[in-house]
Design an enzyme around this catalytic site. Sequence first.
Site, PDB file in Angstrom:
ATOM      1  N   ASP A  34       0.837  -1.196   0.000  1.00 20.79           N
ATOM      2  CA  ASP A  34       0.000   0.000   0.000  1.00 20.79           C
ATOM      3  C   ASP A  34       0.876   1.251   0.000  1.00 20.79           C
ATOM      4  O   ASP A  34       1.961   1.274   0.602  1.00 20.79           O
ATOM      5  CB  ASP A  34      -0.908   0.027   1.226  1.00 20.79           C
ATOM      6  CG  ASP A  34      -1.921  -1.108   1.215  1.00 20.79           C
ATOM      7  OD1 ASP A  34      -2.099  -1.732   0.144  1.00 20.79           O
ATOM      8  OD2 ASP A  34      -2.512  -1.393   2.286  1.00 20.79           O
TER       9      ASP A  34
ATOM     10  N   ASP B 143      38.241  -7.455  19.868  1.00 18.63           N
ATOM     11  CA  ASP B 143      39.063  -7.231  18.670  1.00 18.63           C
ATOM     12  C   ASP B 143      40.445  -6.670  18.993  1.00 18.63           C
ATOM     13  O   ASP B 143      41.061  -5.996  18.162  1.00 18.63           O
ATOM     14  CB  ASP B 143      38.364  -6.300  17.665  1.00 18.63           C
ATOM     15  CG  ASP B 143      37.178  -6.953  17.006  1.00 18.63           C
ATOM     16  OD1 ASP B 143      37.066  -8.188  17.083  1.00 18.63           O
ATOM     17  OD2 ASP B 143      36.343  -6.239  16.430  1.00 18.63           O
TER      18      ASP B 143
ATOM     19  N   GLY C 166      30.326   2.881  12.216  1.00 17.03           N
ATOM     20  CA  GLY C 166      30.903   1.553  12.154  1.00 17.03           C
ATOM     21  C   GLY C 166      32.232   1.573  11.411  1.00 17.03           C
ATOM     22  O   GLY C 166      32.689   2.617  10.917  1.00 17.03           O
ATOM     23  N   TRP C 167      32.863   0.433  11.342  1.00 13.17           N
ATOM     24  CA  TRP C 167      34.200   0.348  10.729  1.00 13.17           C
ATOM     25  C   TRP C 167      34.215   0.883   9.302  1.00 13.17           C
ATOM     26  O   TRP C 167      35.076   1.679   8.922  1.00 13.17           O
ATOM     27  CB  TRP C 167      34.662  -1.111  10.765  1.00 13.17           C
ATOM     28  CG  TRP C 167      36.015  -1.339  10.188  1.00 13.17           C
ATOM     29  CD1 TRP C 167      36.304  -1.851   8.952  1.00 13.17           C
ATOM     30  CD2 TRP C 167      37.274  -1.066  10.807  1.00 13.17           C
ATOM     31  NE1 TRP C 167      37.671  -1.926   8.771  1.00 13.17           N
ATOM     32  CE2 TRP C 167      38.294  -1.447   9.889  1.00 13.17           C
ATOM     33  CE3 TRP C 167      37.652  -0.537  12.049  1.00 13.17           C
ATOM     34  CZ2 TRP C 167      39.649  -1.319  10.182  1.00 13.17           C
ATOM     35  CZ3 TRP C 167      39.007  -0.409  12.344  1.00 13.17           C
ATOM     36  CH2 TRP C 167      39.984  -0.797  11.413  1.00 13.17           C
TER      37      TRP C 167
ATOM     38  N   TRP D  81      28.046  -7.321  20.606  1.00 11.77           N
ATOM     39  CA  TRP D  81      28.006  -7.354  19.148  1.00 11.77           C
ATOM     40  C   TRP D  81      28.050  -8.815  18.725  1.00 11.77           C
ATOM     41  O   TRP D  81      29.007  -9.498  19.051  1.00 11.77           O
ATOM     42  CB  TRP D  81      29.201  -6.609  18.558  1.00 11.77           C
ATOM     43  CG  TRP D  81      29.179  -6.688  17.061  1.00 11.77           C
ATOM     44  CD1 TRP D  81      29.818  -7.608  16.280  1.00 11.77           C
ATOM     45  CD2 TRP D  81      28.467  -5.836  16.169  1.00 11.77           C
ATOM     46  NE1 TRP D  81      29.541  -7.389  14.947  1.00 11.77           N
ATOM     47  CE2 TRP D  81      28.714  -6.302  14.857  1.00 11.77           C
ATOM     48  CE3 TRP D  81      27.638  -4.721  16.341  1.00 11.77           C
ATOM     49  CZ2 TRP D  81      28.167  -5.685  13.738  1.00 11.77           C
ATOM     50  CZ3 TRP D  81      27.105  -4.118  15.225  1.00 11.77           C
ATOM     51  CH2 TRP D  81      27.363  -4.591  13.946  1.00 11.77           C
TER      52      TRP D  81
ATOM     53  N   GLU E 272      34.984   5.326  14.301  1.00  5.99           N
ATOM     54  CA  GLU E 272      36.205   4.544  14.447  1.00  5.99           C
ATOM     55  C   GLU E 272      37.310   5.113  13.563  1.00  5.99           C
ATOM     56  O   GLU E 272      37.453   4.685  12.422  1.00  5.99           O
ATOM     57  CB  GLU E 272      35.930   3.074  14.119  1.00  5.99           C
ATOM     58  CG  GLU E 272      34.840   2.477  14.988  1.00  5.99           C
ATOM     59  CD  GLU E 272      34.594   0.988  14.743  1.00  5.99           C
ATOM     60  OE1 GLU E 272      35.524   0.293  14.263  1.00  5.99           O
ATOM     61  OE2 GLU E 272      33.486   0.528  15.036  1.00  5.99           O
TER      62      GLU E 272
END
Length: 534
Positions: free
Chosen positions: A237, A377, A266-267, A514, A308
């Site tokens: 619709d 990380d 984000g990266w 994450w 980042e």
Amino acid sequence: MTRLRWPHMVGICAATVALVLGVTAVPASGAGGVSATFTKGSDWGTGYEGKYTIANGSTATRTSWQVEFDLPSGHRIASLWDGSYTASGQHVTVKGTWNGTISPGASVSFGFNVAYSGAYSAPANCKLDGGSCGSGGTPPTDPPPTDPPPTDPPPTDPPPNTGGLTKLGYFAQWGVYGRQYFVKNIVTSGSAAKLTHLNYAFGNVTNGQCAIGDSYADYDMAYTTANSVDGVADTWDAGALRGSFNQLRKLKRQFPNIKILFSFGGWTWSGGFGQAAANPAAFADSCYRLVEDPRWADVFDGIDIDWEYPNACGLSCDTSGAASFKNLMQALRTRFGSSYLVTAAITADGSAGGKIDAADYGGASQYVNWYNVMSYDYFGAFNPQGPTAPHSPLTSYAGIPQAGFNSDAAIQKLKSKGVPSSKLLLGIGFYGRGWTGVTQEAPGGTATGAAPGTYEAGIEDYKVLKTRCPANRTIAGTAYGKCGSEWWSYDTPATIGSKLSWARSQGLGGAFFWELSGDTANGELVTAFGNGLG
């Protein structure tokens, strides 16, 4: 966050546990049933976190308040939130800002970090509106005037999260494709009932503005009955909202306690923040207009910035200066106001002269509800020859490849820069990092490259690793295992529980992870996550 598009204490004082929260100073006579009470939070040996709570026990609404106190010699205010302050020598005066009004029976508070040398001593000589701070006294005849606010005062520090510890998970926008992880899976896994907040990742940052990252996944993809949160298929619709945004809307209807933030950057998409920092007000306005687009204005409760990294290198290098991050967060808080959540995912590099030192995270903290400290990380097969090491160490250990690359070092450094512990969330990865060509089981071995992964070499989801390479050892609070020539490190329900116990002992505001699709279908890690935060 992790590579590609993933968002990613020195000397724990022995007295901290005994002094965490609830050490109350003697109150004094507030304005007719209004009192101010001091409590002490975490103490790390060279500083502590304190709070004054102003309670209105009278029958009339208070429209302003002013608290004064004296700090001992060798003590000074390092940062203060939920109020504005001036200091004259050791005498500190604090006035209400956004929280100046206190209804009968209600209370407000302001918090602060104190840096000190020598022995700790509590603030003294508390005064509330010119009288003493207890509720038994008589109000001053003429309360001291407060500075009149400007017509439209820029908000400073946002209200804290008063609903307990924050339990936040990231939902990856691209998971609806190859991973086939939909918003519905947050419900069917049992995870929705265990979360307080959800970050939708990511929006793009381009031309100095916030922008949609994937319009098809975000608001155009038509959901079938089988994939929809409520079992109702999308329509074509005119004007109908589809995609993940509509599914998030349905999620909130079923779980109204969940607050949802739109995360940008984000990266991969952090390269645009440098241009945004050149005109923070214009950037903030673009973000507000996008988050509050009339088509999905009811979906989002705030904005998360994943830069980042400010004034440092990630996928690309930023040279916008140490003040750029603070300026950007101040502009966002001013544009969004105090009723919206404004947060940021930040580096967990606790090394000397590292990424935390590159930007003013302490100064910017007054404008955010909290920081998501990306404490993962640290190590991985982006160094293909090793040495093998846990990608998310909680603490340092003998032989760690890089000093300061652990959660404890990052949290302590952020505290030392004036970030309140209550505004720090510990990061947990729902995935592992691994090498191949490894002959040594213990950490520190050499490798020949990245271990194979389902979507990217060197990275694999927990739900795969738990059976592919069971972790039977721990180092620095993180599990690891060697399977054939492969070596993997990742968090398990047991290590998540231990990490969150540590986070609570540090007085942190909660934790985040994450990301959701890395968990098992029955939410094994989210269950441990929720239980660990109580």
